[in-house]
Design an enzyme around this catalytic site. Structure first.
Site, PDB file in Angstrom:
ATOM      1  N   LEU A 151       0.818  -1.222   0.000  1.00 46.73           N
ATOM      2  CA  LEU A 151       0.000   0.000   0.000  1.00 46.73           C
ATOM      3  C   LEU A 151       0.843   1.259   0.000  1.00 46.73           C
ATOM      4  CD1 LEU A 151      -2.829   1.209   0.135  1.00 46.73           C
ATOM      5  CD2 LEU A 151      -2.701   1.094   2.636  1.00 46.73           C
ATOM      6  N   ASP A 152       1.965   1.272   0.770  1.00 47.67           N
ATOM      7  CA  ASP A 152       2.796   2.471   0.821  1.00 47.67           C
ATOM      8  C   ASP A 152       3.509   2.718  -0.501  1.00 47.67           C
ATOM      9  OD1 ASP A 152       4.378   0.127   1.379  1.00 47.67           O
ATOM     10  OD2 ASP A 152       6.037   1.497   1.801  1.00 47.67           O
ATOM     11  N   GLN A 191       2.015   1.863  -3.492  1.00 51.02           N
ATOM     12  CA  GLN A 191       0.978   2.209  -4.458  1.00 51.02           C
ATOM     13  C   GLN A 191       0.569   3.677  -4.336  1.00 51.02           C
ATOM     14  OE1 GLN A 191      -2.390  -0.471  -4.476  1.00 51.02           O
ATOM     15  NE2 GLN A 191      -1.113  -2.219  -3.911  1.00 51.02           N
ATOM     16  N   CYS A 192       0.605   4.182  -3.118  1.00 51.47           N
ATOM     17  CA  CYS A 192       0.187   5.567  -2.877  1.00 51.47           C
ATOM     18  C   CYS A 192       1.405   6.490  -2.933  1.00 51.47           C
ATOM     19  CB  CYS A 192      -0.486   5.704  -1.510  1.00 51.47           C
ATOM     20  SG  CYS A 192      -1.937   4.660  -1.302  1.00 51.47           S
ATOM     21  N   THR A 193       1.128   7.783  -3.185  1.00 54.51           N
ATOM     22  CA  THR A 193       2.183   8.790  -3.109  1.00 54.51           C
ATOM     23  C   THR A 193       2.293   9.232  -1.648  1.00 54.51           C
ATOM     24  OG1 THR A 193       1.670   9.553  -5.342  1.00 54.51           O
ATOM     25  CG2 THR A 193       2.981  11.011  -3.966  1.00 54.51           C
TER      26      THR A 193
END
Length: 598
Positions: A529-530, A532-534
């Site tokens: 998740l970290d 995939q996200c900015t």
């Protein structure tokens, strides 16, 4: 100055002064003139008003100023007399309080007096007090007066001369008085267009005209007959019966070479000689007030700090924001601060509970029920912040390299429609902001914008790093086979022939992908998740978003626009190319850190 003297059988002539009537439009126009044109200039300004005698009985005579008061060539309303004046607009309350009102009044009086002595007031009677003069109330007089107005090409005359007997009425202009009254040694009749409604007193326009008559004609005539012509339309019919006529003895004091004592300052509501206060709170539309107020900071910048700043280039630009997340929200707010009125959002995401604390255009209620579409909610919020902005939102996806349509929720037909919609949006906007989460989502807009020669501003975030850059603008028919990037005409020879920090012409600048040897692909597959996200420090998007807008404004201020040569660090000590400083190719966190250390 026109009172009867020496004969106890004559009553003293009194005058009804004007009551000023300043329209709301006048105050609005004065505000715009002050902000955009006058600024710190306190020099006197010519303005024009008018008066007419069509008010109901019992009302004071009005001298009206409206939005057209600052246009000296503007036509005067029908059946109204023009009045030319001077505006003294001070910059501070102290200047207003300490202004020498007696001196200003004396200066105006001397101007009238000089026009009387020189004869200029005969050629242009408006120099007395710029009001129309009409003749007395008989049908024959009406016809003669109307004929004279048509001959002169005006709708009304402030002053005129009259000769009449039992059967005929003749009227003429003031400048023809010698021929018109030739051989007449007794009584002469003059007419004045009278705005006063009082049965026994004339209005203010007669005062200075009597001074002219005493100065120019008293050697030939000791008195004049005055017709206060009150030509009104009542219940659809022309009515002149309430006009008044009387005789005035010309005073000996008019022969003095010195200017007579001047009066005329209007009293306030309390009957004192203080300023009159106008409460416009109930008259102004809040949206109209916002329209004239939101750009106040920008207009004040033009006063002293950046007098050459061309605000029209900024206000008129149409901006397309691809991405309505943290960067998109901050860019939109900064654009509004620069006065941009046309902002369009494109995004396919919905507002989640984590968004409002970082994305200032959203609130908690926007997250309920699965969340509102970001693009639509962002556009709606901009219009609530300032109703004058033209904000639109499009909830759509942008096809990306490495993300096959067959593997996504998009159908092939929907993807085709999204591409067509994206191409139309880029075509109809001037500046394209790339503010998306992933690298590959920027590829298709970059290619389309380059093909249409649109200015692209790109902003990308890391954890504590960012890059803000403008893409090069290729010139027509310049792209060749040796280009490193299919979007821009940058070749390896261009890069080898100049150092990384050399000044490069705008048409040779690269884009976000030019110097990257890795093709864009799916950067989110098989990532945690970290990844995939900015994930960024909370304040970074605010800085990067603001710099992206500042870079756009600097480019717009450059004479060559998007073709402007990229400024480098070596140019800091030279004359900046725009009123806002350098126009770099890109700004990164490294530039900011270097500046801070310096």
């Amino acid at each position: 100055m026109a009172a009867a003297m020496g004969d106890p059988g004559l009553s003293k002539l009194q005058f009804a002064p004007f009551s000023s009537a300043l329209d709301v439009g006048f105050w609005h126009e004065l505000t715009q003139k002050k902000l955009n044109e006058y600024r710190l200039d306190e020099a006197p300004k010519d303005i024009k008003g008018y008066y007419y005698n069509g008010d109901s009985a019992g009302l004071p005579a009005r001298l009206t100023l409206e939005f057209s008061a600052f246009d000296m060539s503007a036509p005067t309303p029908a059946h109204c007399c023009p009045a030319v004046g001077t505006l003294y607009n001070t910059n501070t309350l102290e200047s207003f309080k300490t202004a020498d009102k007696k001196l200003l009044l004396d200066q105006a009086a001397n101007e009238i007096w000089e026009s009387i002595k020189s004869g200029a007031a005969l050629e242009n009677p408006v120099l007395l007090n710029k009001f129309l003069l009409l003749t007395f109330a008989i049908q024959a007089l009406e016809r003669a007066y109307d004929d004279l107005c048509r001959t002169e090409g005006v709708t009304a005359l402030p002053y005129f001369l009259i000769k009449y007997d039992e059967s005929t009425v003749l009227v003429s202009l003031l400048k023809h008085y010698s021929d018109f009254f030739r051989g007449q040694r007794t009584k002469v009749t003059i007419g004045v267009y009278d705005p006063c409604n009082l049965a026994q007193y004339p209005g203010w326009p007669l005062r200075n005209f009597l001074v002219l008559a005493a100065h120019r004609w008293s050697s030939s005539f000791q008195s004049v007959e005055v017709l206060c012509f009150r030509d009104r339309t009542m219940q659809g019919a022309r009515e002149v019966a309430h006009s008044i006529i009387f005789e005035v003895k010309l005073p000996e004091m008019a022969f003095s070479p010195d200017c007579p004592k001047a009066v005329g300052w209007e009293k306030n509501q309390k009957g004192g000689m203080g300023p009159r206060m106008v409460n416009l709170s109930d008259c102004m539309d809040p949206k109209r007030l916002a329209e004239s107020s939101v750009d106040l900071n920008l207009k004040l910048m033009c006063w002293r700090l950046v007098p050459t700043l061309d605000l029209d280039k900024v206000v008129s630009v149409k901006c397309l924001l691809l991405g309505a997340g943290t960067l998109g929200c901050n860019v939109a707010r900064t654009l509004m601060g620069w006065g941009v009125r046309h902002i369009t959002f494109v995004d396919n995401a919905k507002i989640s509970y984590s968004n409002p604390v970082r994305q200032p255009l959203y609130e908690f209620e926007d997250c309920l029920g699965g969340g509102k579409p970001k693009a639509l909610a962002a556009a709606d919020r901009l219009q609530k912040i300032f109703p004058g902005v033209n904000a639109r939102g499009y909830n759509m996806s942008i096809p990306m390299p490495g993300h096959p349509v067959s593997f996504s929720s998009l159908t092939l037909e929907q993807a085709r429609r999204d591409v067509e919609q994206l191409e139309q949006l880029i075509e109809s906007h001037d500046v394209i902001f790339l503010l998306m989460d992933t690298r590959e989502s920027r590829w298709l807009p970059t290619v389309i914008a380059a093909s249409k020669r649109k200015l692209v501003i790109n902003a990308a975030l890391g954890f504590d790093t960012f890059v803000v850059m403008r893409h090069g603008l290729k010139k027509p028919k310049q792209q060749g086979a040796g280009d490193l990037c299919p979007s821009h005409p940058v070749t390896s020879a261009d890069l080898l022939g100049s150092s990384l920090f050399a000044n490069i012409p705008g048409y040779k600048l690269g884009c976000y992908f030019c110097n990257d040897v890795v093709a864009p692909g799916d950067s989110t597959r098989d990532r945690t998740l970290d990844q995939q996200c900015t994930v960024s420090r909370p304040g970074l998007a605010v800085i990067a978003g603001a710099l992206a807008v500042e870079l756009m404004v600097s480019v717009l201020q450059h004479p060559e626009g998007g073709y402007a040569i990229a400024s480098s660090s070596d140019d800091r000590m030279s004359e900046p190319p725009t009123s806002l400083g350098l126009v770099p190719h890109q700004v990164s966190d490294w530039d900011v850190k270097l500046q801070c250390r310096t």
